[in-house]
Write a protein that holds these residues in place. Structure first.
Motif, PDB file in Angstrom:
ATOM      1  N   UNK A   1       0.856  -1.171   0.000  1.00 24.24           N
ATOM      2  CA  UNK A   1       0.000   0.000   0.000  1.00 24.24           C
ATOM      3  C   UNK A   1       0.902   1.233   0.000  1.00 24.24           C
ATOM      4  N   UNK A   2       0.513   2.252  -0.745  1.00 22.30           N
ATOM      5  CA  UNK A   2       1.312   3.473  -0.848  1.00 22.30           C
ATOM      6  C   UNK A   2       0.538   4.606  -0.181  1.00 22.30           C
TER       7      UNK A   2
ATOM      8  N   UNK B   1       5.156   6.560   1.992  1.00 20.62           N
ATOM      9  CA  UNK B   1       5.363   5.224   2.556  1.00 20.62           C
ATOM     10  C   UNK B   1       4.909   4.169   1.551  1.00 20.62           C
ATOM     11  N   UNK B   2       5.704   3.114   1.448  1.00 22.36           N
ATOM     12  CA  UNK B   2       5.309   1.954   0.647  1.00 22.36           C
ATOM     13  C   UNK B   2       5.630   0.703   1.466  1.00 22.36           C
ATOM     14  N   UNK B   3       4.626  -0.096   1.744  1.00 23.92           N
ATOM     15  CA  UNK B   3       4.813  -1.297   2.554  1.00 23.92           C
ATOM     16  C   UNK B   3       3.478  -1.932   2.884  1.00 23.92           C
TER      17      UNK B   3
ATOM     18  N   UNK C   1       7.950  -1.790   5.865  1.00 20.58           N
ATOM     19  CA  UNK C   1       8.175  -0.788   4.819  1.00 20.58           C
ATOM     20  C   UNK C   1       9.254  -1.250   3.842  1.00 20.58           C
ATOM     21  N   UNK C   2       9.164  -0.756   2.615  1.00 18.87           N
ATOM     22  CA  UNK C   2      10.198  -1.012   1.608  1.00 18.87           C
ATOM     23  C   UNK C   2      11.177   0.156   1.622  1.00 18.87           C
TER      24      UNK C   2
ATOM     25  N   UNK D   1      12.019   5.212  -0.171  1.00 18.53           N
ATOM     26  CA  UNK D   1      12.695   5.578   1.074  1.00 18.53           C
ATOM     27  C   UNK D   1      11.693   6.164   2.060  1.00 18.53           C
ATOM     28  N   UNK D   2      11.682   5.625   3.277  1.00 20.75           N
ATOM     29  CA  UNK D   2      10.904   6.198   4.379  1.00 20.75           C
ATOM     30  C   UNK D   2      11.842   6.443   5.555  1.00 20.75           C
ATOM     31  N   UNK D   3      11.311   7.002   6.608  1.00 22.20           N
ATOM     32  CA  UNK D   3      12.126   7.258   7.796  1.00 22.20           C
ATOM     33  C   UNK D   3      12.690   5.959   8.347  1.00 22.20           C
TER      34      UNK D   3
END
Length: 266
Positions: A135-136, A149-151, A188-189, A195-197
């Motif tokens: 899910x984005x 966020x992607x994960x 998360x990916x 890229x996420x935190x």
């Protein structure tokens, strides 16, 4: 009838539990408490059956601001919201009668979905994919874009909810006296493209969090509100803030939140 001594009991309808509760009912009546069948008439609402039941009764009674909630756990159940044990109901009644109690105030969050319906949560809100696809979600803090966020999903936890689902994703355990909420990632990916935190983060009570779901075929995510799950068609966004409401619970004076965290996890 003294309305300040009205008790409503919420518990699973099980024969064995009914027989265990009968002595407690009699002891309460003997000490001039009134047992009521309608929670609207109660000024103390008592949940029997661990944290899941406690969350359920708070939700079913509308997060009432004009009453106290009390949790009683059974010997085989976890109870971070429960200061009392069904195995020691004499001690519980004696504590009430001798005023060996304090009121604990737990913060809750408001969750608005698609700008239409608002729900309260005492533990956490989560949004997760229901299909074998990430899910984005665009994450905004005070209307400023923070990350994409992607994960598998995101969890937004209250301080008391920080010990549950949030903790299992390596989020921090937060003192419930701190008015804040925490955001944690679910699988998360993170690579050269996305890229996420990559860690949980905590927002102050004055902050507003907005989660916008990108409509890329994953349009039916599961939204978790405490221990209930909803599949809502075409979720566009969730806006989450710390609520003006609180949940007031009865606690023993010598049993702090961190005492219970220690007994549960250490």
């Amino acid at each position: 009838m003294d309305n300040r001594r009205n008790l409503f009991f919420y518990y699973p309808q099980e024969d064995e539990l009914e027989s265990q509760l009968k002595p407690l009912f009699e002891l309460a009546k003997k000490n001039r408490f009134n047992l009521v069948e309608d929670p609207k008439e109660a000024n103390i609402i008592i949940s029997v059956g661990g944290d899941g039941n406690f969350l359920q009764v708070v939700r079913k009674t509308g997060f009432r601001q004009d009453c106290l909630y009390m949790g009683i756990s059974r010997s085989n159940e976890a109870g971070l919201y429960c200061d009392f044990s069904l195995d020691n109901y004499d001690e519980m009644v004696n504590a009430i009668m001798s005023e060996e109690l304090e009121v604990r105030r737990f913060p809750i969050i408001d969750v608005n979905i698609n700008g239409e319906a608002t729900f309260q949560c005492l533990n956490e809100a989560s949004i997760r994919s229901t299909i074998i696809k990430t899910i984005v979600i665009d994450v905004f803090i005070d209307d400023n874009h923070f990350e994409r966020f992607r994960g598998d999903g995101l969890i937004v936890a209250t301080p008391t909810g920080s010990t549950g689902y949030n903790k299992s994703t390596h989020g921090a355990v937060i003192d419930p006296k701190i008015p804040c909420f925490q955001i944690s990632e679910i699988a998360s990916i993170n690579n050269n493209r996305y890229r996420t935190l990559g860690s949980s983060f905590v927002l102050d009570k004055e902050r507003k969090l907005k989660l916008e779901v990108l409509q890329d075929g994953n349009d039916y995510p599961i939204v978790g509100l405490d221990n209930e799950a909803y599949s809502i068609r075409n979720i566009k966004d969730l806006t989450i803030t710390l609520s003006d409401k609180i949940v007031k619970t009865v606690k023993l004076k010598n049993n702090s939140y961190w005492d219970r965290v220690k007994r549960t996890f250490l």
